[in-house]
Design a protein around this motif. Sequence first.
Motif, short mmCIF file in Angstrom:
data_model
loop_
_atom_site.label_atom_id
_atom_site.label_comp_id
_atom_site.label_asym_id
_atom_site.label_seq_id
_atom_site.Cartn_x
_atom_site.Cartn_y
_atom_site.Cartn_z
N LYS A 1 -2.65 12.69 0.73
CA LYS A 1 -3.49 11.61 -0.27
C LYS A 1 -1.84 10.67 -0.62
CE LYS A 1 -4.70 14.42 -3.63
NZ LYS A 1 -4.16 16.04 -2.48
N THR A 2 -0.98 10.97 -1.65
CA THR A 2 -0.21 9.83 -1.96
C THR A 2 0.89 9.45 -0.90
OG1 THR A 2 0.17 11.51 -3.61
CG2 THR A 2 1.75 9.80 -3.23
N PHE B 1 0.63 4.29 -10.09
CA PHE B 1 1.62 6.15 -9.35
C PHE B 1 1.12 7.18 -9.37
CE2 PHE B 1 5.33 3.01 -8.61
CZ PHE B 1 5.40 3.15 -7.00
N GLN B 2 1.06 8.32 -9.11
CA GLN B 2 1.18 9.69 -9.24
C GLN B 2 1.48 10.17 -10.45
OE1 GLN B 2 0.86 12.97 -6.29
NE2 GLN B 2 -0.40 14.32 -8.30
N VAL C 1 -9.30 5.63 -4.74
CA VAL C 1 -8.87 6.38 -5.77
C VAL C 1 -8.60 7.98 -5.22
CG1 VAL C 1 -9.61 7.33 -8.25
CG2 VAL C 1 -9.87 5.31 -7.68
N ALA C 2 -7.48 8.79 -5.53
CA ALA C 2 -7.23 9.50 -5.10
C ALA C 2 -7.44 10.52 -6.46
CB ALA C 2 -5.47 9.72 -4.49
N SER C 3 -8.09 11.39 -5.42
CA SER C 3 -8.51 13.01 -7.14
C SER C 3 -8.79 13.55 -6.33
CB SER C 3 -8.97 11.83 -8.04
OG SER C 3 -9.16 12.87 -8.93
N LEU D 1 -1.65 6.88 0.30
CA LEU D 1 -1.71 5.46 -0.49
C LEU D 1 -0.72 5.12 -0.51
CD1 LEU D 1 -3.94 6.34 -1.72
CD2 LEU D 1 -3.50 6.86 -3.95
N LEU D 2 0.64 5.46 -0.39
CA LEU D 2 2.13 5.21 -0.49
C LEU D 2 2.34 4.14 0.79
CD1 LEU D 2 4.66 7.45 -2.17
CD2 LEU D 2 3.41 5.56 -3.31
N HIS D 3 1.83 4.25 2.26
CA HIS D 3 1.59 2.48 2.73
C HIS D 3 0.53 1.96 2.22
CE1 HIS D 3 2.80 6.73 4.92
NE2 HIS D 3 3.56 5.50 5.65
N LEU D 4 0.02 2.04 1.43
CA LEU D 4 -1.23 0.42 1.22
C LEU D 4 -0.09 -0.48 0.76
CD1 LEU D 4 -4.01 3.22 0.42
CD2 LEU D 4 -3.74 1.98 2.54
N ASN D 5 0.56 -0.09 0.14
CA ASN D 5 1.72 -1.89 0.22
C ASN D 5 2.69 -1.37 0.03
OD1 ASN D 5 3.04 0.33 -1.59
ND2 ASN D 5 2.93 -0.91 -3.58
N GLY D 6 3.06 -1.06 1.10
CA GLY D 6 4.49 -0.80 1.84
C GLY D 6 5.93 -0.19 1.65
N ILE D 7 4.96 1.04 0.69
CA ILE D 7 6.44 1.20 -0.24
C ILE D 7 7.64 2.43 1.40
CG2 ILE D 7 7.11 3.07 -1.67
CD1 ILE D 7 5.45 2.00 -4.06
N LEU D 8 5.53 2.77 1.66
CA LEU D 8 6.95 3.94 2.75
C LEU D 8 5.92 2.93 4.25
CD1 LEU D 8 5.24 7.65 2.02
CD2 LEU D 8 7.93 6.42 2.14
N MET D 9 6.51 3.47 5.48
CA MET D 9 6.49 2.03 6.26
C MET D 9 6.45 3.05 7.56
SD MET D 9 7.15 -1.50 5.93
CE MET D 9 8.22 -1.45 4.98
N SER D 10 5.48 3.08 8.39
CA SER D 10 5.37 4.34 9.36
C SER D 10 5.93 3.37 10.54
CB SER D 10 4.45 5.25 9.75
OG SER D 10 4.33 5.89 10.88
N GLU D 11 6.51 4.29 11.92
CA GLU D 11 6.44 3.26 12.90
C GLU D 11 5.36 3.84 13.73
OE1 GLU D 11 10.33 2.00 14.35
OE2 GLU D 11 9.79 1.56 12.36
#
Length: 252
Positions: free
Chosen positions: A44-45, A85-86, A190-192, A48-58
Amino acid sequence: MEMAISITDLSYTYHDGTPALKGVSLDISRGESIGVIGPNGAGKTTLLLHLNGILMSENGKVKILGKETRKENLKGIRRDVGLVFQDPDDQLFMPTVFDDVAFGPINMGCAQEEVRERVAQALEWVGMEGCEQRSPQHLSIGEKRRIAIATILSMSPQILVIDEPTANLDPRAKWELTVLLRGLSMTRIVASHDLEMVAALCERTIVLDNGKIVADDATPIIMSNTVLLQRHGLAPASGIIEPRDRGPLLNR
Ligand SMILES: Nc1ncnc2c1ncn2[C@@H]1O[C@H](COP(=O)(O)OP(=O)(O)OP(=O)(O)O)[C@@H](O)[C@H]1O
Ligand SMILES: [Mg+2]
């Protein structure tokens, strides 16, 4: 109509080799309120972290309001997507509550008067008015979480992404927050694990387990599927042994 969020075949593996997302595809329309539920470690986290580019995957594509999460788009995407953030300690880094909640509006270029209004409004929304001059580090965990949410609400983002908003909140704060989030018109994700809150807030729910979407449907349909919830660790399995059936633990 242009989607608020469009994710195509997204996979992500952490540096140590842990696969966290495995081929996730998901479209979210503007104004939708979506719950992302799943057991610990489901991804889940990470999603979510992909939704504002904190994580970006190839591997795979994430589009926010039509723009792909690439380096050159990140500034605009971070204005559009507000992510809570969580862990509130990841969100709060200024010496006072005022500075933390004002940080976003100042960055957006708001004039002093508007910054003050936005801070006052956001603190009122989360029930923390009057705390402007306190140090975030000296607040209780639940209070920190409310301030973390205020730091994002003060920016009025088009898309609100919140990771475990009700963790550590007392029942009154939880319901006040649910009512507040329900009253907002922006797109909300919302992740929960808090199924009660998701049921009250989200019209659509996604079940994530082991990095994959295993269900995506109207919330009442998901919530009434006990077998599905049990299978993915979201409801007590039938036949579970109650602690009292094992005899007194303390007197042995
Ligand atoms: N920084 C990291 N490095 C390596 N593996 C990680 C990292 N963060 C998370 N993971 C792993 O990725 C998987 C997904 O984790 P994630 O935090 O996205 O789960 P979650 O669904 O948010 O869980 P929770 O309900 O506990 O918050 C888990 O197996 C986790 O151990
Ligand atoms: Mg998490």
